[in-house]
Structure formats: structure tokens, C-alpha cells
Design a protein around this motif. Structure first.
Motif, PDB file in Angstrom:
ATOM      1  N   ILE A 279      27.735  38.255  43.599  1.00 15.06           N
ATOM      2  CA  ILE A 279      28.256  39.197  42.581  1.00 15.06           C
ATOM      3  C   ILE A 279      28.360  40.598  43.169  1.00 15.06           C
ATOM      4  O   ILE A 279      29.348  41.309  42.970  1.00 15.06           O
ATOM      5  CB  ILE A 279      27.356  39.185  41.333  1.00 15.06           C
ATOM      6  CG1 ILE A 279      27.487  37.845  40.600  1.00 15.06           C
ATOM      7  CG2 ILE A 279      27.731  40.326  40.392  1.00 15.06           C
ATOM      8  CD1 ILE A 279      26.507  37.671  39.452  1.00 15.06           C
TER       9      ILE A 279
ATOM     10  N   LEU B 154      34.171  37.143  35.536  1.00 14.37           N
ATOM     11  CA  LEU B 154      32.725  37.074  35.711  1.00 14.37           C
ATOM     12  C   LEU B 154      32.017  37.014  34.358  1.00 14.37           C
ATOM     13  O   LEU B 154      31.092  36.220  34.148  1.00 14.37           O
ATOM     14  CB  LEU B 154      32.250  38.288  36.519  1.00 14.37           C
ATOM     15  CG  LEU B 154      30.741  38.405  36.758  1.00 14.37           C
ATOM     16  CD1 LEU B 154      30.254  37.242  37.604  1.00 14.37           C
ATOM     17  CD2 LEU B 154      30.411  39.740  37.435  1.00 14.37           C
TER      18      LEU B 154
ATOM     19  N   PHE C  47      27.545  43.979  39.467  1.00 14.55           N
ATOM     20  CA  PHE C  47      28.966  44.033  39.808  1.00 14.55           C
ATOM     21  C   PHE C  47      29.461  45.477  39.852  1.00 14.55           C
ATOM     22  O   PHE C  47      30.144  45.889  40.801  1.00 14.55           O
ATOM     23  CB  PHE C  47      29.778  43.220  38.784  1.00 14.55           C
ATOM     24  CG  PHE C  47      31.271  43.317  38.963  1.00 14.55           C
ATOM     25  CD1 PHE C  47      31.912  42.560  39.931  1.00 14.55           C
ATOM     26  CD2 PHE C  47      32.030  44.180  38.177  1.00 14.55           C
ATOM     27  CE1 PHE C  47      33.292  42.649  40.109  1.00 14.55           C
ATOM     28  CE2 PHE C  47      33.399  44.277  38.346  1.00 14.55           C
ATOM     29  CZ  PHE C  47      34.032  43.508  39.315  1.00 14.55           C
TER      30      PHE C  47
END
Length: 425
Positions: free
Chosen positions: A48, A74, A104
Motif C-alpha cells: 500500500i 483500494l 496510502f
């Protein structure tokens, strides 16, 4: 490989490292769930972070819409996994999902070149994630009144303080509203910090923590906070107030070393006395009172009244600070130092430090600061006596009186020898 490629790899590496750091904590925390039983673990969080760092690099050609698409994808996949786990286990926690999205965004920040901010954010987030047990334990020990006290203090400092003008107002433009309100925040903050320190560390160690840390900020405000407990048990609050007073010396040493190292040398014997004597007196009182059966009434965690009264006093001092030199000329400098000592000594030390060696001799500046500290110690003794009671006041008077006498003697003999030539004044 050119410089741009090296920079890109560096950003991508930081983004991946952030993901791995957060993944290490999440993987350890959820290790009991086994392989496939977690939404995201060590490797997934690393990916991520890698994805977040990669998006800005690719977006230079593909456009920023790519970042939004990656975020949406995501979120959907993590959300589906969370939904499945909720149905299986009944656990409604979304911490891992929020941590994944934050990872992220930190990766994206690193990809855009904000490497330091992204790295610090990753460390802070990992710390928060790993502090679940102590944070939940803290919440269990707080009551509604204490939560409201924290909220009120935040309103004072983060809402009201920035709105106040940071400029002189009134006669001689001497009163600065923001500086005055900062003192209100400081006193209320020290009082609240002392309350929580005594609650969580116990009365004895809580008083010591309040004294040392509060004394570095404002020994006068700290004494006012400690004196509230003087009627219940005078020995330990008196010892803590003396310890707070001792912390004046290291604070003023730091100020003088910045603005005028020769003044720091001149003041060294007096400041040593102002530190050692009250510290020794505090240690003796501390040893005499075991404090095992100390039962203090913690009172209100948010004391605004004493803070407002002290701010009013400081406002008067601000006005006299400007008025006296105009009325009395240079003869008012020592009187000004004494009046400044009624509230705090940092401001007068900074002012005299800037003048020493120019319009004022180092010896005169040092004596002015000694006068200010001496008056400030007398003021704190009066606060201890009037607020904390006669028993606390007597103990403070002995320690403070000895420190003043020792400092004056040290200044008269040692400070005079260490002072630079008067011709520099």
C-alpha cells in the motif's frame, strides 16, 4: 541513471518503508488471526505504501486522476474485506482500514517529495496504533469533569489565544493582550498538568513532576498551582515549590548564553546559589516527609480564576515597565527589575541581556537580574503563605530567604570578579 531517477527511487523507498513500518505493527497486533484472517498485514501494508509512492511518479504522465482511481480501488477492496470480517467475527473495528488509507496518503506525500513529513507521519501513526492499551486505559480512568477540563484548556489556547492582537495597547502601548492571555493559558495548563500528574503518578511524584516541568515554564505560576494543596499537607507542596524555584537558574542560564555569554559568566555564582539552595531545601523537606499516607484533595482540574488574577497583575507590571523609565530615567532600572520580579524574571533577563555591554554595564545588568529573582522568590513565598497557609509559607520563607542571602553574597564576591571591564558598559 540520472539524478531524477535516484530521487524517484528515494521517494518510492520511503513510501514503502512507511508501509512496512505500519504493517509491522498491524501484523504483530493481529498475529493471532493467522494467515488470511487479516484485512492487511506486513506485506500488504508495504505494498500500500509502495502504491501510494508510485502514483505521483506515474501521474506525471497519466494525470492525477490515477491517484483518485487507485484510492477508490483500494477503499473498495479493503471495505469488502472489512465487511466480510465483520460478518464472520462481529468485530466492528475499522482501525486497520483507516491505517491502510492513511498509509496510502503518506506514500503519496512521499512520492510528491514531502519525504520528511511523510516519514514523521508514519512514525506518529505507528505510535498511535501501538498505544491502544494505554490510551484505552487512560479513557477508563477519566471522568466527564476531567474531559471537559481538557476541552476548556484547548479552547483557551487554540481558539481564543490566536484571535487576540499581538501588539501593545493602552497607555504607552504597554499591554499586549496575547502575552497576557498566554499567561492565563500557562497557569491553567500547569494547574491541569499538576492535577493529572498527581492523579496518575500519585501525590508525591505528581508534585515533583509538576515542580520540575512547571518550574521551567513559570515558577510563579507553578507555585500558585502547588499552593492549592498547602492546607492539606504543607510539607510536600512547599518542597515542590522550592524545587520549581530552583528551575529558574537553568532557564536564565540558557537565555543569557543566547543573548549575552559575558552576562551569563557574571551571573554564574548568583544563579548557582539560586539553584543549589532551594534544591537542597526541597530535598531535605522531601526526605523528612515520606508521603506514603498523603491524601490530597485534587480539587478542580481546570482552575481559571487564579490564572486571571495573575494575568491582571502582569498587565499592571507591563504598564509600569514602560512608565518607570520615562518617569525616573536610568534610576528606575533597578526599580523596574524589582517590579518585573513580581511576575516573572525571563523578560527582564532578556531585556537586560540585550543592553549589557552597550548602554548598561554587565555588573549593573547582573545585579538587576539578581534583584528581580529575589523579588520573585519573595512573591512566591507570599503566594505560598496566603494560598497554602502559614505552615507552607514558613517552610518556603526559610528556603527562599537562604537562597536570596546566598545569591547576594555570591554576586557581591564572585560576580564582581567575573564581570567584564566596566568600560564595556
Amino acid at each position: 541513471m540520472n539524478a531524477w531517477d535516484l530521487e524517484s527511487l528515494w521517494r518510492l523507498g520511503i513510501a514503502t518503508a512507511i508501509g512496512l513500518l505500519v504493517g509491522l505493527e498491524r501484523g504483530f497486533h493481529l498475529r493471532q488471526q493467522g494467515e488470511g484472517g487479516r484485512i492487511a498485514g506486513f506485506r500488504t501494508f508495504g505494498l500500500i505504501g509502495f502504491l501510494g509512492g508510485l502514483c505521483p511518479l506515474v501521474a506525471e504522465d497519466a494525470g492525477t486522476g490515477l491517484i483518485a482511481a487507485a484510492l477508490l480501488s483500494l477503499t473498495v477492496f479493503l471495505g469488502l474485506g472489512l465487511h466480510h470480517m465483520m460478518r464472520e467475527s462481529g468485530d466492528l473495528g475499522i482501525t486497520t482500514l483507516i491505517a491502510a488509507l492513511a498509509t496510502f496518503f503518506l506514500g503519496v506525500a512521499a512520492g510528491y517529495g514531502e519525504k520528511s513529513i511523510a516519514a514523521m507521519g508514519g512514525v506518529v501513526m505507528t505510535l498511535l496504533l501501538s498505544a491502544k492499551a494505554p490510551l484505552h486505559g487512560l479513557l477508563d480512568r477519566l471522568d466527564k469533569r476531567e474531559v471537559l477540563a481538557v476541552i476548556k484548556l484547548l479552547i483557551l489556547s487554540l481558539v481564543i489565544l490566536p484571535l487576540l492582537p499581538d501588539e501593545g495597547m493602552g497607555p504607552y502601548e504597554a499591554v499586549n493582550p496575547r502575552q497576557l492571555w498566554w499567561m492565563v493559558v500557562l497557569v491553567a495548563g500547569i494547574s491541569s498538568a499538576g492535577y493529572f500528574a498527581m492523579k496518575f503518578l500519585g501525590p508525591k511524584h505528581g508534585l515533583l513532576a509538576t515542580a520540575v516541568l512547571g518550574g521551567l515554564a513559570s515558577s510563579t505560576a507553578t507555585t500558585l498551582s502547588l499552593a492549592r494543596h498547602g492546607e492539606d499537607a504543607p510539607v510536600l507542596p512547599a518542597a515542590a515549590a522550592l524545587a520549581a524555584s530552583a528551575m529558574i537558574a537553568p532557564r536564565l542560564v540558557a537565555i543569557c548564553l543566547v543573548v549575552s555569554p559575558p552576562l551569563a559568566l557574571t551571573l554564574a555564582p548568583a544563579l548557582a546559589a539560586f539553584f543549589l539552595v532551594p534544591a537542597l531545601a526541597a530535598a531535605l523537606l522531601w526526605r523528612r516527609d515520606g508521603g506514603d499516607d498523603l491524601d490530597l484533595d485534587l480539587g478542580n482540574p481546570f482552575e481559571l480564576g487564579p490564572a486571571l488574577k495573575l494575568a491582571l497583575l502582569i498587565g499592571i507590571i507591563m504598564l509600569l515597565t514602560e512608565a518607570l523609565p520615562r518617569w525616573l530615567g536610568d534610576a528606575g532600572l533597578y526599580l523596574l527589575a524589582a517590579l518585573s520580579g513580581l511576575a516573572d524574571v525571563a523578560a527582564i533577563t532578556l531585556s537586560f541581556g540585550e543592553k549589557a555591554g552597550g548602554g548598561m554595564s554587565f555588573a549593573a545588568a547582573a545585579w538587576g537580574i539578581v534583584i528581580a529573582i529575589s523579588v520573585n522568590n519573595l512573591v512566591k513565598t507570599a503566594i505560598g503563605w496566603s494560598v497554602g497557609g502559614r505552615a507552607m509559607g514558613l517552610r518556603m520563607a526559610a528556603g527562599m530567604g537562604a537562597s536570596i542571602a546566598a545569591a547576594v553574597a555570591a554576586m557581591a564576591f564572585g560576580g564582581t570578579l567575573l564581570a567584564p571591564a566596566e568600560g564595556n558598559g
